[in-house]
Scaffold this motif. Structure first.
Motif, PDB file in Angstrom:
ATOM      1  N   PHE A  72       1.659 -21.233 -15.275  1.00  0.00           N
ATOM      2  CA  PHE A  72       2.691 -20.280 -14.852  1.00  0.00           C
ATOM      3  C   PHE A  72       2.949 -19.235 -15.934  1.00  0.00           C
ATOM      4  N   THR A 121       1.980 -21.730  -5.328  1.00  0.00           N
ATOM      5  CA  THR A 121       2.682 -20.769  -6.181  1.00  0.00           C
ATOM      6  C   THR A 121       1.692 -19.856  -6.896  1.00  0.00           C
ATOM      7  N   THR A 124       0.012 -17.420  -4.462  1.00  0.00           N
ATOM      8  CA  THR A 124       0.952 -16.346  -4.127  1.00  0.00           C
ATOM      9  C   THR A 124       1.013 -15.325  -5.251  1.00  0.00           C
ATOM     10  N   ARG A 125       1.061 -15.784  -6.490  1.00  0.00           N
ATOM     11  CA  ARG A 125       1.081 -14.860  -7.633  1.00  0.00           C
ATOM     12  C   ARG A 125      -0.180 -14.000  -7.666  1.00  0.00           C
TER      13      ARG A 125
END
Length: 164
Positions: A72, A121, A124-125
């Motif tokens: 992340f 996640t 999507t990023r």
């Protein structure tokens, strides 16, 4: 008595052949004994306890989840779409599978669900980053046209100045 040796052997060992080959051992525990076990003893003796692979596989799979979480912090330009799609799909497939198999392993289902969340996640990023590049590409094309027009004007002025 027969003179055939095989017949004599068979009749001699007939009681052995009549017994079932595989006997299942049935563990009979008194109901009060199972209730009297402590929480640790219940975990230790459960079908998904530490004595089985059903316990250790999810423990080790948390490393994959934590690695995805550590990504992340990375910029979306450095992420791999195929790798994160693989995380997303395996997380979804194996989460469903954990509810089908016997013994039902909720700990493994939780790990796979978090793997699905991490993968979705990151995907999507990546998609949002690629969409921003498309928008930025259109903006740069417009700016490039403006710069081209300005450069042509400047070049025309320079040519006029050189001719004079």
């Amino acid at each position: 008595m027969s003179y055939r040796p095989a017949s004599r052997l068979f009749t001699t060992f007939r009681p052995i052949f009549r017994q079932p080959l595989l006997r299942r051992r049935v563990q009979t525990a008194a109901p009060n004994q199972a209730e009297a076990q402590s929480g640790f003893a219940k975990l230790w003796n459960s079908p998904v306890g530490p004595k089985t692979v059903h316990f250790w596989a999810p423990i080790l799979k948390w490393a994959v989840v934590l690695t995805g979480v550590s990504d992340f912090a990375r910029p979306a330009s450095q992420l791999s779409l195929t790798q994160n799609l693989a995380l997303l799909s395996t997380g979804a497939i194996w989460t469903r599978w954990c509810f089908i198999i016997k013994p039902r392993n909720l700990f493994l289902a939780a790990v796979n669900f978090f793997l699905f969340l991490v993968g979705s996640t990151q995907v999507t990023r990546i998609f949002l980053y690629k969409q921003s590049l498309k928008g930025a590409g259109e903006e740069t094309k417009a700016e490039g046209k403006e710069l081209k027009e300005e450069l042509q004007e400047v070049a025309g002025k320079v040519e006029k100045a050189v001719k004079q």
